[in-house]
Motif scaffolding. Sequence first.
Motif, PDB file in Angstrom:
ATOM      1  N   PHE A 128       0.834  -1.202   0.000  1.00  0.00           N
ATOM      2  CA  PHE A 128       0.000   0.000   0.000  1.00  0.00           C
ATOM      3  C   PHE A 128       0.872   1.258   0.000  1.00  0.00           C
ATOM      4  CE2 PHE A 128      -2.075   3.381   2.508  1.00  0.00           C
ATOM      5  CZ  PHE A 128      -3.155   3.658   1.664  1.00  0.00           C
ATOM      6  N   LEU A 129       1.994   1.200   0.747  1.00  0.00           N
ATOM      7  CA  LEU A 129       2.869   2.369   0.874  1.00  0.00           C
ATOM      8  C   LEU A 129       3.678   2.659  -0.389  1.00  0.00           C
ATOM      9  CD1 LEU A 129       4.241   1.855   4.509  1.00  0.00           C
ATOM     10  CD2 LEU A 129       2.589   3.569   3.759  1.00  0.00           C
ATOM     11  N   GLN A 130       3.732   1.691  -1.316  1.00  0.00           N
ATOM     12  CA  GLN A 130       4.556   1.878  -2.513  1.00  0.00           C
ATOM     13  C   GLN A 130       4.156   3.106  -3.321  1.00  0.00           C
ATOM     14  OE1 GLN A 130       7.312   0.030  -2.981  1.00  0.00           O
ATOM     15  NE2 GLN A 130       6.652  -0.904  -1.059  1.00  0.00           N
ATOM     16  N   SER A 275      12.730  -6.521   1.526  1.00  0.00           N
ATOM     17  CA  SER A 275      11.597  -6.693   0.614  1.00  0.00           C
ATOM     18  C   SER A 275      11.359  -5.417  -0.186  1.00  0.00           C
ATOM     19  CB  SER A 275      10.332  -7.056   1.399  1.00  0.00           C
ATOM     20  OG  SER A 275      10.521  -8.242   2.137  1.00  0.00           O
ATOM     21  N   GLN A 276      11.444  -4.270   0.517  1.00  0.00           N
ATOM     22  CA  GLN A 276      11.239  -2.974  -0.152  1.00  0.00           C
ATOM     23  C   GLN A 276      12.272  -2.752  -1.252  1.00  0.00           C
ATOM     24  OE1 GLN A 276       8.905  -0.323   0.146  1.00  0.00           O
ATOM     25  NE2 GLN A 276      10.037   0.122  -1.708  1.00  0.00           N
ATOM     26  N   ALA A 277      13.519  -3.122  -0.977  1.00  0.00           N
ATOM     27  CA  ALA A 277      14.591  -2.942  -1.972  1.00  0.00           C
ATOM     28  C   ALA A 277      14.287  -3.725  -3.239  1.00  0.00           C
ATOM     29  CB  ALA A 277      15.922  -3.386  -1.386  1.00  0.00           C
ATOM     30  N   LEU A 278      13.768  -4.948  -3.084  1.00  0.00           N
ATOM     31  CA  LEU A 278      13.478  -5.782  -4.247  1.00  0.00           C
ATOM     32  C   LEU A 278      12.223  -5.316  -4.973  1.00  0.00           C
ATOM     33  CD1 LEU A 278      14.377  -9.343  -2.931  1.00  0.00           C
ATOM     34  CD2 LEU A 278      15.710  -7.870  -4.410  1.00  0.00           C
ATOM     35  N   ILE A 279      11.238  -4.797  -4.231  1.00  0.00           N
ATOM     36  CA  ILE A 279      10.021  -4.278  -4.876  1.00  0.00           C
ATOM     37  C   ILE A 279      10.371  -3.053  -5.719  1.00  0.00           C
ATOM     38  CG2 ILE A 279       7.769  -3.210  -4.455  1.00  0.00           C
ATOM     39  CD1 ILE A 279       7.688  -4.948  -1.831  1.00  0.00           C
ATOM     40  N   SER A 280      11.156  -2.127  -5.135  1.00  0.00           N
ATOM     41  CA  SER A 280      11.579  -0.927  -5.886  1.00  0.00           C
ATOM     42  C   SER A 280      12.372  -1.331  -7.128  1.00  0.00           C
ATOM     43  CB  SER A 280      12.448  -0.024  -5.000  1.00  0.00           C
ATOM     44  OG  SER A 280      11.739   0.378  -3.868  1.00  0.00           O
ATOM     45  N   GLY A 281      13.244  -2.343  -6.956  1.00  0.00           N
ATOM     46  CA  GLY A 281      14.035  -2.833  -8.085  1.00  0.00           C
ATOM     47  C   GLY A 281      13.169  -3.421  -9.181  1.00  0.00           C
ATOM     48  N   SER A 282      12.022  -4.001  -8.810  1.00  0.00           N
ATOM     49  CA  SER A 282      11.121  -4.590  -9.804  1.00  0.00           C
ATOM     50  C   SER A 282      10.517  -3.506 -10.695  1.00  0.00           C
ATOM     51  CB  SER A 282       9.988  -5.366  -9.111  1.00  0.00           C
ATOM     52  OG  SER A 282      10.516  -6.396  -8.328  1.00  0.00           O
ATOM     53  N   PHE A 283      10.172  -2.351 -10.088  1.00  0.00           N
ATOM     54  CA  PHE A 283       9.638  -1.246 -10.886  1.00  0.00           C
ATOM     55  C   PHE A 283      10.680  -0.770 -11.905  1.00  0.00           C
ATOM     56  CE2 PHE A 283       7.121  -0.129  -6.813  1.00  0.00           C
ATOM     57  CZ  PHE A 283       6.109  -1.010  -7.160  1.00  0.00           C
ATOM     58  N   THR A 284      11.928  -0.655 -11.446  1.00  0.00           N
ATOM     59  CA  THR A 284      13.012  -0.238 -12.343  1.00  0.00           C
ATOM     60  C   THR A 284      13.201  -1.263 -13.464  1.00  0.00           C
ATOM     61  OG1 THR A 284      14.109   0.765 -10.440  1.00  0.00           O
ATOM     62  CG2 THR A 284      15.434   0.486 -12.421  1.00  0.00           C
ATOM     63  N   LEU A 285      13.158  -2.550 -13.095  1.00  0.00           N
ATOM     64  CA  LEU A 285      13.350  -3.633 -14.066  1.00  0.00           C
ATOM     65  C   LEU A 285      12.288  -3.583 -15.160  1.00  0.00           C
ATOM     66  CD1 LEU A 285      15.273  -6.253 -14.205  1.00  0.00           C
ATOM     67  CD2 LEU A 285      13.241  -7.485 -13.486  1.00  0.00           C
TER      68      LEU A 285
END
Length: 428
Positions: A128-130, A275-285
């Motif tokens: 939700f915070l993303q 987990s946050q680091a990987l979620i943010s990385g997914s958006f970049t990917l």
Amino acid sequence: IGTSPLYVFGAIIKGKIISEELILGGLSCIIWTLTLQTTIKNVILTLRADNNGEGGMFSLFALVRRHGKWAVIPAMMGGAAVLSERIITPPISLSSAIEGLKQIKLFSDIGQWTIVGIVLFILVILFFLQQFGTSAIGRFFGPVMLVWFTMLAFLGLSHILDDVRVLKAFNPYYAINLLTQYPKGFWILGAVFLCTTGAEALYSDLGHCGRGNIRMSWIFVKTSLILNYLGQGAWLLNHTGQEIDPNTNPFYAIMPDGFRLIGIIIATAATIVASQALISGSFTLISEAMRLNLWSKLKINYPTEEKGQLFIPAVNMLLFLGCCGVVLYFQKSQNMEAAYGLTINFGMLMNTTLFSYYLFTQRAPRQWIVLYLIVYLTVELSFLAANLNKFTHGGYVSFMIGGVLFITMYIWYRARKIKNRYVEFVRL
């Protein structure tokens, strides 16, 4: 990679009688995997391949695509593996942290579904915070991880003297002995591999952190990790001849009883950051995949002025549903280990393929490229063989997730190629 001490040793000793051969061999495998796979391959070598300061699977593909059209296939396979890893990472990390409650007397009767409920609640808040960007909560990431790694180091140091034999693990002889002499020792590699999970994210975060910062911080991180593994190993050597209760996690067992609840809170905070680091990385990917015409066009929001801060609602929903599905299907972190290792292993193989081709395009000496391929294909194919042994125990889930993501990319890529045949470009 910093949250792996939560579950690595638990996976190594699962269903086995504790022996010096098992513990020293497992420790030696962990130390040399972190050295060969993470330190040399990812931190020293792969970080050299930066695409205007950016890193990651698709950035590496962007560097080599002009030289060989075939590179798109390993890039898509690697991208799919990385994305499927990011669906499994938050569930296994959070579950491992919350399951520590079972080792506190006050919560010893806590049910598995209660733990599943807590993990799902954290995931709901996290995703939700993303939409608000990570700049607001990002200022806590550094201090939280500093506390986490310092705690890992101190916990490990406080137990190394329990049995100084653990220091023998720096000798690679014990790793080779475990793999060749111990009954079914080779298959233990599947559990050992979990210690290097997240190594690909070091390269993906190149654009956010910078090469120098990653390399400097890795010295502290690796030292803390190895100290903690040594402490767990020393504690386990004191239980030689016994089979550890499946609900007893060596990571929490080395904590003083009065500190355990605080340790669980710190571990939970650290897994949220991971987990946050990987979620943010997914958006970049995915945004890179869209620019390379490997993914359909999706709406991108930019919550803040910070470079690299972006939010893709469709990807956020995909990851959220995937994470919740994994938690509900596997329930326990131990059940997720098989699915977790397999997908990351596949991504690493694709990275090795693309990076060796990058070295070739940069006209690196052929003998060094051959040596790189021999060493890392041997290591990663060995890990893959051990991980495939877990295919029926949950590994098929990661293959299904990765397969769907790969097919999505491949169909979009082929469709664009077909469409372009019927498009005529004229001068205005």
